[in-house]
Write an enzyme that holds these catalytic residues in place. Structure first.
Site, short mmCIF file in Angstrom:
data_model
loop_
_atom_site.label_atom_id
_atom_site.label_comp_id
_atom_site.label_asym_id
_atom_site.label_seq_id
_atom_site.Cartn_x
_atom_site.Cartn_y
_atom_site.Cartn_z
N LYS A 120 -3.30 -0.17 14.23
CA LYS A 120 -4.44 0.71 14.48
C LYS A 120 -4.33 1.30 15.88
O LYS A 120 -3.90 0.62 16.81
CB LYS A 120 -5.73 -0.11 14.33
CG LYS A 120 -7.02 0.69 14.38
CD LYS A 120 -8.19 -0.24 14.10
CE LYS A 120 -9.53 0.45 14.16
NZ LYS A 120 -10.66 -0.46 13.85
N SER A 201 -13.71 1.53 10.39
CA SER A 201 -12.90 2.19 11.42
C SER A 201 -11.41 1.96 11.24
O SER A 201 -10.62 2.75 11.75
CB SER A 201 -13.34 1.74 12.82
OG SER A 201 -12.93 0.44 13.11
N SER A 225 -15.14 -3.33 9.70
CA SER A 225 -14.07 -2.35 9.86
C SER A 225 -12.71 -2.81 9.38
O SER A 225 -11.77 -2.03 9.37
CB SER A 225 -13.99 -1.89 11.32
OG SER A 225 -15.05 -1.00 11.59
#
Length: 532
Positions: A120, A201, A225
């Site tokens: 990420k 996210s 998330s």
């Protein structure tokens, strides 16, 4: 030493990696062996299949890395236009060749040796990729060293392939944001229906794994998330107990809830990755030591004899989701589990306190992270001003209300009270009470509703999920595919089932999740994977 201060670690390979690798060999030996006419398909392959192919000489790390780079080139900003990847590591092929050379010398680091991983885009690496958080404000944020968890992955033989798109600032900028959108990467989309949201996210991380742009990815979670994107993109994630994986080198929201976690297409893949990522970081205040080898808990009979609580008041927000979930209970019973209906007495009572904690800690923790960079910002106020200066690029769809609310937080006494109350209500009086009072081993619920239509005007159409109790308490939570929901004549959408429980109960959850996955094998790849 501050939580986000950088450091180097010299770590070798121990019994945990060896046991995990032996598990791969054992499981591979139990599988049906291909005939001479069969060809190994790299598409949508599991970590175990990939590692087995490398062991047999049918695949190299370089070939696999080239395959994923081509997939990204084909579908990231053209083709399906998934917008899942923000940057590619220019060192990936060099790293792959080095790991292939090690393999030729008989030096195999473990089950992730030669396996590409996407991180990420809020995790530090020192290989020339910016750590952007999805924002133009951090476009020149080039860390001087790797995050602790990245060091762990490299030591385990993983190849850092690139950085995944995310909801900008991990979805903590606006009250009406669109999940998966960032100024750096654009709008990430769901590969099962590209008009629908990725949720959460860790958007690009989930999309990349689901669409076979990579085998494994790292996401992060503050509340939902990891679990929400995994569920709506039809993959597996493990949100670990707070502190099992170091938070060093991760752009923060809240040190009371933030954690990284593995994302994979199977429970085995996520578990092997968890084994590689976990390690005690003495500079993380939440860090703790464990000698648990999680791969040893991948048991096909892992549901046998377990008492499982169905948390009934974590349901009721989507009729089709509940119907699909109810059908899974017979599967659990058939695998030897006993099902008990329970309710979380404190559910919904801690939301306001959680929000107070996140706002207060975001302001403090972001300042600490900024202090470790060479960026021209000292604090959140500087970032708010910079967003205003770049409003055409950064604020065209939604604002920065959460930034502004966090900047206004300065009441430490109120924060401390909210922190203690939220942890007690979610943990001791919530999850722990349900487990103890009902003499059960773990809890289950539907993870979240199916993916909604992307809406840049109104933002996310989020109806509910099972993420908050474990997120606020800092307890582990696993989401596993539990089938698909058909809405009208539109494409079938994946949904997930959640397994969660007490602090440090990952082993128990992995046993249950793996046995359920093996009994159902619900996951199917999105059509773009199998038709490409």
């Amino acid at each position: 030493m501050p939580l986000y201060e950088k450091h180097k670690n010299n770590k070798g390979f121990g019994m945990r990696q060896l046991v995990a690798f032996l598990f791969i060999l054992t499981l591979s030996a139990c599988q049906t062996q291909p005939t001479e006419q069969d060809k190994f398909s790299w598409q949508d392959a599991s970590v175990i299949e990939l590692q087995n192919a490398m062991t047999n000489g049918d695949l190299s790390a370089e070939q696999l890395t080239q395959y994923y780079l081509q997939r990204i080139n084909t579908h990231n900003r053209q083709g399906a236009n998934l917008r899942a990847v923000n940057s590619v590591n220019g060192n990936a092929l060099t790293d792959a060749r080095r790991l292939d050379a090690e393999r030729e010398q008989g030096e195999i680091r473990g089950p992730l040796h030669g396996i590409p991983v996407i991180l990420k885009d809020n995790i530090d690496t020192a290989d020339g990729m910016a750590n952007t958080g999805g924002s133009l404000l951090f476009a020149e944020n080039y860390p001087e060293d790797d995050a602790f968890l990245v060091e762990q992955l490299r030591d385990a033989g993983a190849i850092i392939l690139g950085k995944a798109n995310l909801s900008e600032w991990a979805n903590f900028r606006s009250t009406r944001s669109s999940s998966g959108w960032s100024a750096i990467g654009g709008q990430a989309v769901n590969p099962y229906d590209t008009t629908r949201s990725t949720c959460g996210s860790s958007a690009g991380s989930a999309t990349a794994v689901a669409a076979d742009l990579v085998a494994l990815a790292v996401g992060t979670e503050t509340d939902g998330s990891l679990t929400c994107p995994a569920a709506v993109n039809g993959i597996v994630t493990i949100k670990p107990t707070l502190g099992l994986i170091s938070r060093d080198g991760i752009i923060p929201i809240s040190h009371s809830q933030d954690t990284a976690g593995p994302m994979a297409r199977s429970v085995a893949g996520a578990t092997l990755m968890l084994d590689a990522m976990q390690a005690y970081d003495p500079d993380d205040p939440a860090g703790y030591r464990t000698e648990t080898n999680f791969a040893s808990h991948l048991k096909a009979d892992g549901l046998e004899g377990k008492r499982i609580g169905v948390v009934r008041n974590l349901m009721g927000y989507n009729e089709l989701l509940d119907q699909q979930f109810e059908r899974q209970l017979s599967v659990l019973k058939a695998q030897g589990a006993e099902i008990v209906d329970v309710e979380m007495a404190t559910y919904g009572e801690y939301g306001g306190d959680e929000f107070t904690v996140l706002l207060y800690e975001f302001k403090q923790d972001m300042a600490a992270y900024l202090d470790s960079t060479n960026l021209p910002y000292d604090n959140l106020g500087d970032m708010i001003a910079a967003n205003n200066d770049l409003s055409e690029q950064e604020l065209p769809l939604f604002g920065q209300e959460l930034f502004e609310m966090a900047e206004a937080q300065d009441d430490e006494a109120a924060y401390q009270k909210a922190l203690a109350k939220s942890k007690k209500l979610a943990g001791k009086e919530g999850i722990d009470a349900m487990l103890q009072e009902n003499n059960i081993d773990l809890l289950i619920a539907p993870t979240t509703s199916p993916a909604w239509k992307i809406d840049h005007v109104l933002g996310d159409n989020y109806s509910g999920s099972a993420s908050s109790p474990a997120a606020v308490a800092g307890y582990p939570h696993i989401s596993v595919p539990m089938g698909y929901i058909q809405i009208g004549g539109e494409p079938a959408l994946p949904v997930g089932i959640s397994f969660f429980g007490a602090a440090r109960s990952e082993a128990t959850l992995i046993e249950a999740a793996f046995a359920y996955e093996q009994a159902t094998k619900h996951r199917k790849p999105p059509s773009l994977v199998v038709t490409d």
